[in-house]
Design an enzyme around this catalytic site. Structure first.
Site, PDB file in Angstrom:
ATOM      1  N   ARG A  67       6.467   1.590 -18.506  1.00  0.00           N
ATOM      2  CA  ARG A  67       5.746   0.562 -17.749  1.00  0.00           C
ATOM      3  C   ARG A  67       6.625  -0.581 -17.296  1.00  0.00           C
ATOM      4  NH1 ARG A  67      -0.357  -0.146 -19.145  1.00  0.00           N
ATOM      5  NH2 ARG A  67      -0.693   1.918 -19.952  1.00  0.00           N
ATOM      6  N   MET A  92      -4.875   1.490  -9.666  1.00  0.00           N
ATOM      7  CA  MET A  92      -5.385   2.170 -10.873  1.00  0.00           C
ATOM      8  C   MET A  92      -4.391   2.238 -12.026  1.00  0.00           C
ATOM      9  SD  MET A  92      -8.400   2.610  -9.911  1.00  0.00           S
ATOM     10  CE  MET A  92      -9.138   3.664 -11.144  1.00  0.00           C
ATOM     11  N   HIS A 111     -13.409  -6.258  -8.848  1.00  0.00           N
ATOM     12  CA  HIS A 111     -14.042  -5.289  -9.746  1.00  0.00           C
ATOM     13  C   HIS A 111     -15.510  -5.134  -9.339  1.00  0.00           C
ATOM     14  CE1 HIS A 111     -14.709  -2.989 -13.370  1.00  0.00           C
ATOM     15  NE2 HIS A 111     -15.809  -3.684 -13.567  1.00  0.00           N
TER      16      HIS A 111
HETATM   17  C1  GRF Z   1     -13.449  -0.846  -5.474  1.00  0.00           C
HETATM   18  O1  GRF Z   1     -14.760  -0.545  -5.876  1.00  0.00           O
HETATM   19  C2  GRF Z   1     -12.873  -1.943  -6.311  1.00  0.00           C
HETATM   20  O2  GRF Z   1     -13.823  -2.883  -6.720  1.00  0.00           O
HETATM   21  C3  GRF Z   1     -12.334  -1.208  -7.500  1.00  0.00           C
HETATM   22  O3  GRF Z   1     -11.816  -0.006  -6.985  1.00  0.00           O
HETATM   23  C4  GRF Z   1     -12.496   0.306  -5.768  1.00  0.00           C
HETATM   24  C5  GRF Z   1     -11.437   0.442  -4.717  1.00  0.00           C
HETATM   25  O4  GRF Z   1     -11.955   0.881  -3.490  1.00  0.00           O
HETATM   26  N1  GRF Z   1     -11.362  -2.005  -8.221  1.00  0.00           N
HETATM   27  P1  GRF Z   1     -11.069   0.806  -2.180  1.00  0.00           P
HETATM   28  O5  GRF Z   1      -9.791   1.599  -2.475  1.00  0.00           O
HETATM   29  O6  GRF Z   1     -10.780  -0.628  -1.899  1.00  0.00           O
HETATM   30  O7  GRF Z   1     -11.888   1.453  -1.105  1.00  0.00           O
END
Ligand code: GRF
Length: 218
Positions: A67, A92, A111
């Site tokens: 990391r 992610m 989030h």
């Molecule tokens: C969104 O729902 C955000 O809140 C979460 O991951 C998702 C990402 O969606 N953290 P995108 O890639 O922005 O379409």
């Protein structure tokens, strides 16, 4: 005045990135996207950035030895692009305390729940299982604990009968796309000040409704 330089970190679809791209297309918006960084080489969001003429960079966590090495590469790229605010948008990877402390109060996340409820993944399933009547989304400054940190803006979305995780996700996402640019604007204009665990917002009259409650039907 110079626009605040953003570095947007993604791993996938990039619809929140798109909302920031669209907001920043207005020269009056106080921030610009300096670079989009993905840890996934074929993330759809990279194409959105390229289409908008924004520089992109892939930093694959798998090719780094641990990391710390991965995060050093992230910081190096962000600093090379003179990024002043890091925006996590569907990124992610969990980030270590070292990285988060380096960017303290200069890194924000979105989030899809009303934090501090429903941290983590599979949010909408858990919202429906729990039976809460309102959910929503949150933009917050990032701290070392996952989905934790001073809250800048929240949007509220009612849970309605017949909702499935997908239907709810779609309605929450529409609100995400409104509150992320709003939060970036507040930070860029110096109107979101961290005080202890909270954020004091310098609200202008006409914004009050948007900042307190974003209604997807509005
Ligand atoms: C969104 O729902 C955000 O809140 C979460 O991951 C998702 C990402 O969606 N953290 P995108 O890639 O922005 O379409």
């Amino acid at each position: 005045m110079a626009r605040l330089r953003l570095g947007v970190l993604i791993s996938g679809r990039g619809s929140n990135l798109q909302a920031l791209i669209d907001a920043a297309a207005d020269p009056a918006f106080p921030a610009e996207i300096a670079v989009v960084i993905s840890n996934i080489a074929d993330a759809q969001g990279l194409q959105r950035a390229t289409d908008a003429g924004i520089e992109t960079c892939v930093i694959d966590h798998k090719v780094h030895d641990g990391r710390a090495a991965f995060e050093s590469a992230l910081t190096e790229a962000l600093e090379a692009y003179q990024v002043r605010l890091v925006c996590l948008a569907g990124f992610m990877r969990l980030l270590t305390k070292g990285f988060v402390d380096h960017w303290r109060d200069r890194i924000i996340n979105i989030h899809p729940s009303l934090l501090p409820a429903f941290k983590g993944l599979n949010t909408h399933e858990r919202v429906l299982d729990y039976g809460v009547k309102f959910t929503g989304c949150t933009v917050h400054f990032v701290r070392a604990e996952m989905d934790d940190g001073p809250i800048i803006v929240q949007g509220v979305v009612p849970v309605i009968s017949g909702d499935t995780p997908d239907r709810l996700a779609t309605r929450v996402l529409q609100v995400e796309h409104r509150i992320y640019p709003l939060a970036v604007r507040l930070v860029a204009e110096g109107r979101a000040r961290v005080v202890g665990n909270a954020v004091n917002i310098d609200v202008k009259d006409h914004e009050a409704e948007d900042i307190i409650l974003v209604n997807p039907q509005a």
